[in-house]
Design a protein around this motif. Structure first.
Motif, PDB file in Angstrom:
ATOM      1  N   LEU A   1       0.844  -1.186   0.000  1.00 42.99           N
ATOM      2  CA  LEU A   1       0.000   0.000   0.000  1.00 42.99           C
ATOM      3  C   LEU A   1       0.887   1.247   0.000  1.00 42.99           C
ATOM      4  O   LEU A   1       1.702   1.441   0.886  1.00 42.99           O
ATOM      5  CB  LEU A   1      -0.915   0.004   1.228  1.00 42.99           C
ATOM      6  N   THR A   2       0.701   2.115  -1.006  1.00 46.80           N
ATOM      7  CA  THR A   2       1.561   3.297  -1.123  1.00 46.80           C
ATOM      8  C   THR A   2       0.807   4.608  -0.892  1.00 46.80           C
ATOM      9  O   THR A   2       1.425   5.646  -0.682  1.00 46.80           O
ATOM     10  CB  THR A   2       2.207   3.354  -2.512  1.00 46.80           C
ATOM     11  N   GLU A   3      -0.520   4.561  -0.958  1.00 45.40           N
ATOM     12  CA  GLU A   3      -1.305   5.781  -0.723  1.00 45.40           C
ATOM     13  C   GLU A   3      -2.641   5.393  -0.108  1.00 45.40           C
ATOM     14  O   GLU A   3      -3.285   4.441  -0.554  1.00 45.40           O
ATOM     15  CB  GLU A   3      -1.512   6.540  -2.031  1.00 45.40           C
ATOM     16  N   TYR A   4      -3.029   6.154   0.896  1.00 44.19           N
ATOM     17  CA  TYR A   4      -4.282   5.848   1.582  1.00 44.19           C
ATOM     18  C   TYR A   4      -5.162   7.083   1.705  1.00 44.19           C
ATOM     19  O   TYR A   4      -4.721   8.153   2.126  1.00 44.19           O
ATOM     20  CB  TYR A   4      -4.031   5.302   2.996  1.00 44.19           C
ATOM     21  N   LYS A   5      -6.403   6.947   1.303  1.00 44.69           N
ATOM     22  CA  LYS A   5      -7.491   7.865   1.621  1.00 44.69           C
ATOM     23  C   LYS A   5      -8.691   6.984   1.956  1.00 44.69           C
ATOM     24  O   LYS A   5      -8.736   5.816   1.539  1.00 44.69           O
ATOM     25  CB  LYS A   5      -7.822   8.779   0.432  1.00 44.69           C
ATOM     26  N   PRO A   6      -9.668   7.505   2.688  1.00 46.03           N
ATOM     27  CA  PRO A   6     -10.818   6.650   3.010  1.00 46.03           C
ATOM     28  C   PRO A   6     -11.467   6.040   1.778  1.00 46.03           C
ATOM     29  O   PRO A   6     -11.926   4.893   1.818  1.00 46.03           O
ATOM     30  CB  PRO A   6     -11.782   7.610   3.726  1.00 46.03           C
ATOM     31  N   ASN A   7     -11.488   6.818   0.680  1.00 45.24           N
ATOM     32  CA  ASN A   7     -12.164   6.355  -0.532  1.00 45.24           C
ATOM     33  C   ASN A   7     -11.210   6.037  -1.682  1.00 45.24           C
ATOM     34  O   ASN A   7     -11.631   5.944  -2.836  1.00 45.24           O
ATOM     35  CB  ASN A   7     -13.179   7.407  -0.991  1.00 45.24           C
ATOM     36  N   TYR A   8      -9.933   5.887  -1.357  1.00 45.02           N
ATOM     37  CA  TYR A   8      -8.944   5.620  -2.405  1.00 45.02           C
ATOM     38  C   TYR A   8      -7.749   4.877  -1.808  1.00 45.02           C
ATOM     39  O   TYR A   8      -7.146   5.311  -0.827  1.00 45.02           O
ATOM     40  CB  TYR A   8      -8.463   6.931  -3.035  1.00 45.02           C
ATOM     41  N   LEU A   9      -7.414   3.740  -2.433  1.00 43.72           N
ATOM     42  CA  LEU A   9      -6.269   2.938  -1.999  1.00 43.72           C
ATOM     43  C   LEU A   9      -5.393   2.651  -3.217  1.00 43.72           C
ATOM     44  O   LEU A   9      -5.885   2.262  -4.276  1.00 43.72           O
ATOM     45  CB  LEU A   9      -6.747   1.611  -1.385  1.00 43.72           C
ATOM     46  N   LYS A  10      -4.092   2.857  -3.053  1.00 42.18           N
ATOM     47  CA  LYS A  10      -3.149   2.650  -4.153  1.00 42.18           C
ATOM     48  C   LYS A  10      -2.058   1.692  -3.699  1.00 42.18           C
ATOM     49  O   LYS A  10      -1.489   1.851  -2.607  1.00 42.18           O
ATOM     50  CB  LYS A  10      -2.544   3.984  -4.576  1.00 42.18           C
ATOM     51  N   TYR A  11      -1.760   0.698  -4.543  1.00 35.77           N
ATOM     52  CA  TYR A  11      -0.776  -0.326  -4.211  1.00 35.77           C
ATOM     53  C   TYR A  11       0.268  -0.427  -5.326  1.00 35.77           C
ATOM     54  O   TYR A  11      -0.049  -0.242  -6.505  1.00 35.77           O
ATOM     55  CB  TYR A  11      -1.438  -1.698  -4.061  1.00 35.77           C
ATOM     56  N   ALA A  12       1.484  -0.763  -4.936  1.00 37.72           N
ATOM     57  CA  ALA A  12       2.525  -1.147  -5.889  1.00 37.72           C
ATOM     58  C   ALA A  12       2.625  -2.666  -5.843  1.00 37.72           C
ATOM     59  O   ALA A  12       2.908  -3.241  -4.781  1.00 37.72           O
ATOM     60  CB  ALA A  12       3.856  -0.508  -5.526  1.00 37.72           C
ATOM     61  N   ALA A  13       2.379  -3.326  -6.968  1.00 32.60           N
ATOM     62  CA  ALA A  13       2.359  -4.786  -7.004  1.00 32.60           C
ATOM     63  C   ALA A  13       3.451  -5.307  -7.925  1.00 32.60           C
ATOM     64  O   ALA A  13       3.764  -4.701  -8.963  1.00 32.60           O
ATOM     65  CB  ALA A  13       1.001  -5.280  -7.476  1.00 32.60           C
ATOM     66  N   ASN A  14       4.017  -6.445  -7.559  1.00 30.82           N
ATOM     67  CA  ASN A  14       5.064  -7.067  -8.364  1.00 30.82           C
ATOM     68  C   ASN A  14       4.969  -8.573  -8.204  1.00 30.82           C
ATOM     69  O   ASN A  14       4.940  -9.088  -7.074  1.00 30.82           O
ATOM     70  CB  ASN A  14       6.434  -6.567  -7.904  1.00 30.82           C
ATOM     71  N   ALA A  15       4.854  -9.291  -9.317  1.00 35.24           N
ATOM     72  CA  ALA A  15       4.766 -10.748  -9.267  1.00 35.24           C
ATOM     73  C   ALA A  15       5.357 -11.326 -10.544  1.00 35.24           C
ATOM     74  O   ALA A  15       5.239 -10.749 -11.628  1.00 35.24           O
ATOM     75  CB  ALA A  15       3.318 -11.196  -9.113  1.00 35.24           C
ATOM     76  N   ALA A  16       5.999 -12.488 -10.405  1.00 34.11           N
ATOM     77  CA  ALA A  16       6.635 -13.135 -11.555  1.00 34.11           C
ATOM     78  C   ALA A  16       5.623 -13.830 -12.447  1.00 34.11           C
ATOM     79  O   ALA A  16       5.874 -14.056 -13.630  1.00 34.11           O
ATOM     80  CB  ALA A  16       7.673 -14.149 -11.053  1.00 34.11           C
ATOM     81  N   SER A  17       4.437 -14.163 -11.876  1.00 36.70           N
ATOM     82  CA  SER A  17       3.399 -14.847 -12.659  1.00 36.70           C
ATOM     83  C   SER A  17       2.034 -14.356 -12.194  1.00 36.70           C
ATOM     84  O   SER A  17       1.914 -13.652 -11.193  1.00 36.70           O
ATOM     85  CB  SER A  17       3.503 -16.370 -12.457  1.00 36.70           C
ATOM     86  N   GLU A  18       1.032 -14.733 -12.929  1.00 35.82           N
ATOM     87  CA  GLU A  18      -0.325 -14.321 -12.571  1.00 35.82           C
ATOM     88  C   GLU A  18      -0.685 -14.862 -11.198  1.00 35.82           C
ATOM     89  O   GLU A  18      -0.449 -16.037 -10.892  1.00 35.82           O
ATOM     90  CB  GLU A  18      -1.312 -14.847 -13.626  1.00 35.82           C
ATOM     91  N   GLN A  19      -1.289 -13.987 -10.364  1.00 31.52           N
ATOM     92  CA  GLN A  19      -1.577 -14.359  -8.984  1.00 31.52           C
ATOM     93  C   GLN A  19      -3.025 -14.015  -8.625  1.00 31.52           C
ATOM     94  O   GLN A  19      -3.647 -13.120  -9.220  1.00 31.52           O
ATOM     95  CB  GLN A  19      -0.651 -13.601  -8.019  1.00 31.52           C
ATOM     96  N   LEU A  20      -3.532 -14.731  -7.628  1.00 29.81           N
ATOM     97  CA  LEU A  20      -4.830 -14.394  -7.047  1.00 29.81           C
ATOM     98  C   LEU A  20      -4.560 -13.554  -5.804  1.00 29.81           C
ATOM     99  O   LEU A  20      -4.071 -14.060  -4.793  1.00 29.81           O
ATOM    100  CB  LEU A  20      -5.616 -15.657  -6.683  1.00 29.81           C
ATOM    101  N   ALA A  21      -4.854 -12.269  -5.901  1.00 28.79           N
ATOM    102  CA  ALA A  21      -4.560 -11.342  -4.808  1.00 28.79           C
ATOM    103  C   ALA A  21      -5.789 -11.145  -3.939  1.00 28.79           C
ATOM    104  O   ALA A  21      -6.916 -11.007  -4.433  1.00 28.79           O
ATOM    105  CB  ALA A  21      -4.099  -9.994  -5.362  1.00 28.79           C
ATOM    106  N   VAL A  22      -5.585 -11.126  -2.642  1.00 25.88           N
ATOM    107  CA  VAL A  22      -6.645 -10.878  -1.660  1.00 25.88           C
ATOM    108  C   VAL A  22      -6.306  -9.596  -0.911  1.00 25.88           C
ATOM    109  O   VAL A  22      -5.154  -9.402  -0.500  1.00 25.88           O
ATOM    110  CB  VAL A  22      -6.795 -12.056  -0.675  1.00 25.88           C
TER     111      VAL A  22
END
Length: 822
Positions: free
Chosen positions: A718-739
């Motif tokens: 998580l790189t940025e937080y607002k009550p109505n907005y969440l921003k993430y930096a994601a990195n994966a070598a293959s397709e993933q199921l993110a929770v």
């Protein structure tokens, strides 16, 4: 002369408004000293709304979603501004000018307008407004902090006035007043009061329909209904954003049907039946309308130091009896607890019964029938067959709890009929023999009932309830019962005295011992002296605190300071110092796993009941057994998947840190598709959410044909937080199921990967998930509900339409009067 008379009327009305303001401030005199009322629900509101209010103040925008309550929920019923509804500006101005005194002012003003719309004489309307405004329940809810309820009750008479005018050949002004009143009523944001108001007006519409059929005036009845329908359309349009978002949200709350089939016999399409009827008025408790202490007052009413209970405590050698007596409750009704009785005033009850003999036609039968309906509905669980039927078949009835609240209908109908009767008597509309016969019956019935209970209080029952055996030792019970009898006896004598004085004053007027003005002044004083002291039992100067205390209801404690040293953007806290699911304090400082709301998401409530409570019990048991924290937390699946990083065990001690919290987001090895809600909530007990996700078959299309191999090096930060907005930096070598440890709510949340909208879906009963492609990506969640933003545009257009209609009507009337003069 007409112009002078018009100015004189304006000045008189202005003087009456000043009188109402003076009375409100006299009751709330500490306001003049700069103090504020300490209200429990307002304190809760400050905790619940803190994140929403802070965001509004810092950005000038609405967040519409908060993560400080129940792990995340819409803010519609907490604190959201709807700028499109222009009615909010005058309502807000009054609140800002007069603080909590504005509630009483609205009570007075609304009922005064209602009585005036019926062409009831000015001073009769003033006294009636005072009687209505000081009804005990209306004052008690202010002390409890039920601001929206108080506002809704203050606005309700405006709607009724508009309806009555529309049916009495003043269709256009009636429809306009109805539209104004309904727009304010919906703005208040208390659907339950509005619903009961609609029941009251629905009964009137039925009464008018019967009369129209009998008198063959159905076309005129239809015209009145059409004008009122136009008023409904405008008022609903003005509140469209609020209503649409609430309706949309209500389908996902505890007031909507559950998908679970467990305990199905207790369920309705809304709230569960046993939950609905918890606060049901006792059948004999109805007599509090006449005798305030018929059931002992409030749960906090104690007998004092001159009581039999206090003597018993002293005789038993109880340490600090002055402190102990405060815990001896005089309330012996059937409700789990109460802040005070519903007392409309002995004089009002007397006048209401007089009205049954004096008033003729539709109004009498409407108000009498509505009063009976109000009282019977308030009994709730005590007439479970009827209540169960209504919960199953009466539209929207199962969306509301606390049947005792239906008595707000009687608190309108009883003074309304009573002061209509008084007006008819004073203006000679009723034959003297008829009303004097009614006077004897009304005084005899109401005064007689009060006198019987004053002389023979034992006939009121055994003066105990189911809770007494748990609260009091055997040696104290008899003294408690004696004190309860004494309270009933004193209040019964008191009610008898006020009825006798009011009846005597009316008789003196008929004998020409008092003129009309003097009689109304005497009656007004009697009404005030009757209601004011009873109200002060439950809301008085002791309830006020300094402005500094009121504005900071939750002092920052050592545990809060310790948690706030953690500068990560977003994690959750679980309070264990009380009931975490009736807790707004934690929400004031932290992202709360618990919270305080009667409209939480249904699925979250089910997670609480089926998962969180059992996990909490195991956790507390383990911590009390001195087991290592990492061992205690390892198997707490739901607590961990909600990213619960800290537990508050003691406000004065550091928090307990949960090393097993799963963080803001993670990827899983596998998933399991489940058939229904029952299977999903049961399976949740047996999975490790760090490795596996449960997916309802309705969302299976998002993962069909896919196989995921967990990338141990994958990261979602998580790189940025607002009550109505969440921003993430994601990195994966293959397709993933993110929770994501965020509550799933489809009506407004959208997911984006690298700026492109992508589907997201629900997993693990309440969380969000999406398929994350291989590589480095930016993931965003944005909350932008169309129901709110589009709704505001409709609200603004409707507000402007009402202003245009009002201006048009005013101009037309001006032209008519000018033509008549010429």
């Amino acid at each position: 002369m007409a112009k002078i008379s018009g100015y004189r009327n304006i000045l008189i009305h202005a003087g009456i408004i000043v009188l109402f303001i003076v009375l409100a401030y006299a009751y709330f005199s500490p306001l003049l000293e700069g103090k504020e009322l300490q209200m429990a629900d307002l304190d809760h509101f400050k905790g619940m709304s803190k994140e929403l209010v802070d965001y509004r103040n810092s950005t000038g925008e609405e967040a519409v979603w908060t993560n400080t309550m129940f792990s995340g929920m819409p803010g519609y019923l907490i604190s959201v501004v709807y700028p499109g509804n222009l009615a909010d500006y005058p309502a807000g101005l009054l609140r800002n000018l007069f603080s909590i005194a504005s509630f009483i002012i609205w009570y007075f003003l609304g009922f005064y307008i209602l009585l005036s719309s019926l062409k009831i004489s000015r001073w009769t309307s003033v006294v009636g407004a005072i009687a209505f405004g000081f009804s005990s329940y209306f004052i008690i809810i202010i002390g409890a902090g039920h601001a929206s309820k108080a506002m809704a009750l203050g606005f309700l008479p405006l709607l009724i006035a508009g309806v009555l005018m529309a049916f009495k050949d003043r269709k256009i002004p009636g429809a306009i007043l109805f539209a104004i009143g309904l727009s304010f009523e919906l703005l208040a944001g208390h659907p339950q009061i509005t619903y009961y108001g609609m029941i009251l007006m629905g009964i009137y519409a039925i009464a008018e329909l019967v009369a129209a059929i009998r008198e063959k005036t159905l076309p005129n009845y239809g015209k009145s209904m059409l004008y009122l329908l136009a008023g409904v359309i405008i008022a609903v349009g003005m509140n469209f954003s609020r209503l649409y978002t609430t309706w949309e949200y209500s389908k996902e709350t505890i007031r909507a049907p559950s998908e679970l089939t467990i305990n199905d016999h207790n369920k309705t399409s809304g709230l569960d039946k046993d939950y609905v009827v918890q606060w049901s008025y006792g059948i004999d408790e109805t007599l509090t309308l006449l005798i305030p202490n018929f059931k002992g007052g409030s749960s906090l009413t104690n007998p004092g130091e001159k009581s039999e209970s206090f003597k018993a405590l002293q005789q038993k050698g109880v340490q600090n009896p002055k402190q102990t007596i405060r815990g001896v409750s005089m309330y012996h009704g059937e409700q789990p607890g109460t802040s005070g009785p519903v007392y409309v005033g002995a004089i009002v009850v007397f006048l209401f019964v007089l009205g049954l003999f004096v008033v003729k036609g539709v109004y009498k039968w409407w108000l009498a029938a509505a009063t009976v309906v109000s009282i019977v509905l308030s009994w709730g669980g005590n007439v479970m067959g009827l209540t169960s039927f209504l919960l199953d078949y009466l539209p929207l009835y199962n969306k509301f709890r606390a049947p005792s609240m239906t008595l707000v209908i009687a608190q309108i109908t009883m003074p309304l009929l009573g002061f209509m009767a008084l007006h008819d008597i004073l203006t000679g509309k009723v034959d003297k023999k008829i009303w004097q016969k009614g006077l004897l019956w009304a005084a005899g019935l109401t005064g007689g009932i009060a006198l019987v209970f004053a002389l023979l209080p034992s006939i009121a029952g055994d003066f105990s309830n189911a809770f007494d055996a748990q609260r009091f030792p055997d040696w104290l019970i008899d003294s408690v019962i004696a004190d309860r009898k004494s309270l009933l006896r004193m209040d019964a004598f008191r009610s008898f005295a006020f009825i006798a004085l009011a009846a005597g004053a009316l008789y003196a007027w008929s004998a020409k011992k008092l003129n009309t003005t003097t009689f109304m002044a005497v009656l007004g004083v009697l009404v005030l002296v009757d209601l004011w002291p009873v109200d002060k039992r439950y809301l008085n100067n002791d309830n006020f605190v300094s402005k500094r205390e009121a504005q900071n209801p939750f002092p920052e404690m050592p545990v809060d300071k310790a948690i706030l040293q953690d500068k990560d953007l977003y994690y959750r806290v679980l309070p264990l110092t009380g009931d975490p699911f009736q807790d707004a304090r934690t929400s004031y400082f932290h992202k709360n796993v618990g919270g305080y709301s009667a409209a939480k998401l249904r699925r979250y409530q089910e997670i609480i009941e089926h998962q969180l409570l059992p996990e909490m019990q195991e956790m507390v048991k383990g911590l009390n057994s001195q087991i290592r924290p990492d061992s205690v937390f390892a198997n707490l699946g739901v607590i961990n998947m909600l990213n619960t990083r800290y537990l508050i065990y003691d406000l004065n001690q550091p928090p307990i840190k949960n090393p097993a919290a799963l963080g803001n987001a993670w990827v899983v090895d596998k998933f399991k598709v489940v058939e229904n809600a029952d299977e999903e909530i049961e399976a949740l007990k047996n999975i490790n959410p760090a490795k596996e996700a449960l997916i309802d078959k309705r969302f299976a299309e998002h993962v069909n044909g896919k196989t995921f191999h967990k990338d141990s090096a994958a990261s979602i930060v998580l790189t940025e937080y607002k009550p109505n907005y969440l921003k993430y930096a994601a990195n994966a070598a293959s397709e993933q199921l993110a929770v994501f440890s965020e509550v799933y709510y489809a009506n407004g949340w959208k997911a984006y990967i690298d700026g492109q909208e992508v589907p997201h879906f629900r997993v693990n009963y309440i969380l969000r998930s999406l398929v994350l492609p291989a590589g480095q990506h930016t993931v965003e969640f944005k909350f932008h509900p169309a129901s709110y933003y589009t709704g505001n545009k409709i609200s603004l257009a409707s507000s402007l339409l009402l202003l245009l209609v009002m201006a048009g009507y005013a101009f037309t009337e001006y032209r008519k009067r000018k033509t008549v003069k010429n």
